[in-house]
Design an enzyme around this catalytic site. Sequence first.
Site, PDB file in Angstrom:
ATOM      1  N   ASP A 151       0.838  -1.195   0.000  1.00  0.00           N
ATOM      2  CA  ASP A 151       0.000   0.000   0.000  1.00  0.00           C
ATOM      3  C   ASP A 151       0.877   1.251   0.000  1.00  0.00           C
ATOM      4  O   ASP A 151       1.900   1.273  -0.670  1.00  0.00           O
ATOM      5  CB  ASP A 151      -0.963  -0.048   1.204  1.00  0.00           C
ATOM      6  CG  ASP A 151      -2.227   0.748   0.954  1.00  0.00           C
ATOM      7  OD1 ASP A 151      -2.104   1.899   0.512  1.00  0.00           O
ATOM      8  OD2 ASP A 151      -3.326   0.242   1.197  1.00  0.00           O
TER       9      ASP A 151
ATOM     10  N   HIS B 238       2.142   2.056  -3.269  1.00  0.00           N
ATOM     11  CA  HIS B 238       1.260   3.089  -3.819  1.00  0.00           C
ATOM     12  C   HIS B 238       1.853   4.499  -3.735  1.00  0.00           C
ATOM     13  O   HIS B 238       1.171   5.475  -4.001  1.00  0.00           O
ATOM     14  CB  HIS B 238      -0.104   3.051  -3.114  1.00  0.00           C
ATOM     15  CG  HIS B 238      -0.885   1.809  -3.421  1.00  0.00           C
ATOM     16  ND1 HIS B 238      -2.140   1.557  -2.913  1.00  0.00           N
ATOM     17  CD2 HIS B 238      -0.583   0.737  -4.197  1.00  0.00           C
ATOM     18  CE1 HIS B 238      -2.568   0.386  -3.362  1.00  0.00           C
ATOM     19  NE2 HIS B 238      -1.635  -0.135  -4.132  1.00  0.00           N
TER      20      HIS B 238
END
Length: 280
Positions: free
Chosen positions: A182, A205
């Site tokens: 993430d 991310h």
Amino acid sequence: MEYSSLYPWIYLFLIILSNIWNVESKKFVVTDFGAVPDGKTDSTEGFASAWEKACGIDGGMVSVPIGTFLVKSGNFNGPCNGETLFHIDGIVKASNDPTLNSQDYWITFFEVDGLTVSGNGVFDGNGAASCKMFHLIIHESDNVTVDNVHISAPEDSPNTDGIHIGDANHTTITNSYISTGDDCISIGEGSNNVNISGVSCGPGHGISIGSLGKYEEEAGVSQITVRNCTFNGTQNGLRIKTWAPSSCSSVVSGVTFADIVIENVDNPIIIDQYYCPRVV
Ligand SMILES: *[C@@H]1O[C@H](CO)[C@@H](O)[C@H](O)[C@H]1NC(C)=O
Ligand SMILES: *[C@@H]1O[C@H](CO)[C@@H](O)[C@H](O)[C@H]1NC(C)=O
Ligand SMILES: *[C@@H]1O[C@H](CO)[C@@H](O)[C@H](O)[C@H]1NC(C)=O
Ligand SMILES: *[C@@H]1O[C@H](CO)[C@@H](O)[C@H](O)[C@H]1NC(C)=O
Ligand SMILES: *[C@@H]1O[C@H](CO)[C@@H](O)[C@H](O)[C@H]1NC(C)=O
């Protein structure tokens, strides 16, 4: 030589000795508190005890020596009695025990002002693919520095943010490598004066501000500088994400994104005001 002329030297020697003694006596090595570097024994208690000691004195240091330490959860709470250091030479590894999925976070520093996390060590998410949790949380703290830390989690692990900052002022993150499933670093509400430099992100991310606007009365985010960082194989570079509709109107200001190397990144800069709730 007369004895009297030796006195200053003896005195100096004693001062040096007491300084060495002082530094040593402020260092709490986790293995002295029952942590075992075998990668199998749960060292959660050993880490907690060493933290308690270090947090209790100004300049106290938790030292994680070479070796692999299994730590199921680390809740390192303040306030501490002055500055605190957390030095990692070894590998701190998360458990892949599925019964731990209910815990929200793995390693949390809560209400700790003047903390430095450093070393060449690694926080290893250990393929905790089903563990939806952040790796390192800095919450309600002032003057925290993270330097030279490696964080790794598999690319396919959901919600495994590398470092999450929330309600914290003056946070510095330098010279670190973060690969996760993430956000590399997520910066939540109430974060001011965050300096990130020399950080490599990927996969993951990228660096995110938010998500903001989920709750009422959220504090804003200001003075965020990301400099001299590399994003390689990430979904985003820098992202600002908010809820729609937002429950409050918090302000994001003073964001600098400079000297960045980007390779194989979908969105180098993205501002997403419809991040949540997701429309299916
Ligand atoms: C951060 O600064 C803001 C604004 O000065 C202040 O309201 C807040 O209490 C500070 N937070 C911490 C954790 O020091
Ligand atoms: C944070 O650091 C600044 C500058 O070194 C210092 O003035 C301030 O008192 C520190 N804040 C806390 C809560 O330790
Ligand atoms: C962040 O970096 C800027 C310069 O890039 C500097 O002026 C500021 O003091 C730094 N803040 C912290 C908290 O280190
Ligand atoms: C940029 O970051 C790298 C580490 O990724 C570091 O070696 C280098 O010294 C930094 N350069 C500057 C100008 O800060
Ligand atoms: C990005 O990652 C690839 C594959 O690991 C590597 O070959 C390449 O050199 C990296 N690029 C940068 C800018 O770090």
